[in-house]
Design a protein around this motif. Structure first.
Motif, PDB file in Angstrom:
ATOM      1  N   LYS A   1      56.606  28.979 -12.081  1.00 50.72           N
ATOM      2  CA  LYS A   1      56.197  27.851 -11.239  1.00 50.72           C
ATOM      3  C   LYS A   1      55.626  28.360  -9.925  1.00 50.72           C
ATOM      4  CE  LYS A   1      59.823  24.713 -12.917  1.00 50.72           C
ATOM      5  NZ  LYS A   1      60.979  23.882 -12.495  1.00 50.72           N
ATOM      6  N   THR A   2      54.712  27.578  -9.369  1.00 50.79           N
ATOM      7  CA  THR A   2      54.268  27.840  -8.004  1.00 50.79           C
ATOM      8  C   THR A   2      55.390  27.392  -7.067  1.00 50.79           C
ATOM      9  OG1 THR A   2      53.301  25.648  -7.696  1.00 50.79           O
ATOM     10  CG2 THR A   2      51.870  27.370  -8.658  1.00 50.79           C
TER      11      THR A   2
ATOM     12  N   LYS B   1      46.440  35.574 -16.321  1.00 48.24           N
ATOM     13  CA  LYS B   1      45.949  34.830 -15.157  1.00 48.24           C
ATOM     14  C   LYS B   1      44.919  35.605 -14.341  1.00 48.24           C
ATOM     15  CE  LYS B   1      47.550  32.056 -11.253  1.00 48.24           C
ATOM     16  NZ  LYS B   1      46.805  30.867 -11.607  1.00 48.24           N
TER      17      LYS B   1
ATOM     18  N   ARG C   1      59.049  37.606  -8.778  1.00 48.34           N
ATOM     19  CA  ARG C   1      57.923  36.846  -8.258  1.00 48.34           C
ATOM     20  C   ARG C   1      56.640  37.632  -8.496  1.00 48.34           C
ATOM     21  NH1 ARG C   1      58.637  36.962  -1.631  1.00 48.34           N
ATOM     22  NH2 ARG C   1      58.049  39.152  -1.301  1.00 48.34           N
TER      23      ARG C   1
ATOM     24  N   ASP D   1      52.965  31.665  -1.562  1.00 48.57           N
ATOM     25  CA  ASP D   1      51.768  31.928  -2.367  1.00 48.57           C
ATOM     26  C   ASP D   1      52.075  32.613  -3.699  1.00 48.57           C
ATOM     27  OD1 ASP D   1      50.084  30.889  -0.335  1.00 48.57           O
ATOM     28  OD2 ASP D   1      50.293  32.781   0.761  1.00 48.57           O
ATOM     29  N   CYS D   2      53.348  32.757  -4.024  1.00 52.57           N
ATOM     30  CA  CYS D   2      53.748  33.467  -5.257  1.00 52.57           C
ATOM     31  C   CYS D   2      53.910  32.519  -6.436  1.00 52.57           C
ATOM     32  CB  CYS D   2      55.105  34.143  -5.048  1.00 52.57           C
ATOM     33  SG  CYS D   2      55.065  35.540  -3.981  1.00 52.57           S
ATOM     34  N   LEU D   3      53.908  33.130  -7.599  1.00 53.84           N
ATOM     35  CA  LEU D   3      54.408  32.470  -8.794  1.00 53.84           C
ATOM     36  C   LEU D   3      55.836  32.958  -8.961  1.00 53.84           C
ATOM     37  CD1 LEU D   3      51.343  32.940 -11.147  1.00 53.84           C
ATOM     38  CD2 LEU D   3      52.121  30.806 -10.122  1.00 53.84           C
TER      39      LEU D   3
ATOM     40  N   ASP E   1      55.250  25.150  -4.759  1.00 52.24           N
ATOM     41  CA  ASP E   1      55.251  23.688  -4.659  1.00 52.24           C
ATOM     42  C   ASP E   1      55.853  23.010  -5.885  1.00 52.24           C
ATOM     43  OD1 ASP E   1      54.138  23.800  -2.146  1.00 52.24           O
ATOM     44  OD2 ASP E   1      52.078  23.628  -2.874  1.00 52.24           O
ATOM     45  N   GLU E   2      55.831  23.699  -7.029  1.00 48.21           N
ATOM     46  CA  GLU E   2      56.412  23.122  -8.252  1.00 48.21           C
ATOM     47  C   GLU E   2      57.920  23.303  -8.331  1.00 48.21           C
ATOM     48  OE1 GLU E   2      52.641  23.677 -11.335  1.00 48.21           O
ATOM     49  OE2 GLU E   2      54.032  25.354 -11.015  1.00 48.21           O
TER      50      GLU E   2
END
Length: 199
Positions: free
Chosen positions: A8-9, A111, A63, A46-48, A11-12
């Protein structure tokens, strides 16, 4: 160990997700390693965030930092980075760290395309990361009192990949040529012997 993986980002992430991630990072990197440092940083935004769950409980994490946000001391090319890799103590020794890294590497390739992948590894894990294909890209250095080394997972060229699939190595081309040359010499000696016997 069978786990479910999610990526997830920032924000997610739900507030519960974030709580469990930060709790695990604090448990492993601050308390267990007895290292007082600021784990939470601006990079997290800014990470996944890759989380391994077992029965809905967080058991491992890492991350992924995008190439645009990442700089490596070892290489000036933008490349994705994997960091904050952890497995909670109760779940260690079952291959979970390898699963986490494998998922992270596959996601980076999917990605960000065919780019090298960088990590800053604690030196006691050097052999583990080398077993995944990472190579040393720096001298050892201290970060927050712990010894680290920069490592990079290079892109394997297709010709090398074919040799690896066939069980060969970079030296196998030389070995094949040498064997062919020896067989040629033996064949010529055999023919010369036959001619000698016939005359």
């Amino acid at each position: 160990m069978t786990c479910q993986f999610s990526i997830k980002t920032f924000d997610e992430l739900t507030s519960v997700d974030l709580y469990h991630i930060l709790k695990a990072r604090s448990q492993v990197f601050v308390v267990e390693q007895n290292c007082a440092y600021q784990d939470m940083d601006e990079v997290d935004f800014d990470c996944l965030h890759l989380v391994a769950h077992k029965d809905e409980a967080l058991v491992g994490y890492c991350r992924i930092i995008a190439p645009e946000s990442s700089t490596s001391a070892a290489n000036t090319l933008p490349m994705p980075r994997i960091g904050r890799v952890l497995v909670l103590p109760k779940y260690r020794g079952e291959g979970l760290a390898r699963q986490i890294m494998t998922h992270a590497i596959k996601h980076c390739r999917k990605k960000y395309g065919k780019k090298p992948i960088a990590i800053s590894a604690q030196t006691y894990l050097l052999n583990f990361y080398e077993s995944l294909g990472f190579v040393r890209a720096s001298e050892f250095y201290l970060t927050d009192g712990l010894e680290h080394v920069d490592m990079v997972l290079p892109i394997i060229k297709k010709s090398k990949a074919k040799n690896l699939k066939l069980g060969g190595s970079e030296g196998s081309g030389f070995a094949t040529k040498l064997l062919s040359f020896l067989l040629l010499i033996l064949s010529l000696m055999f023919i010369a012997g036959l001619i000698y016997l016939m005359t």
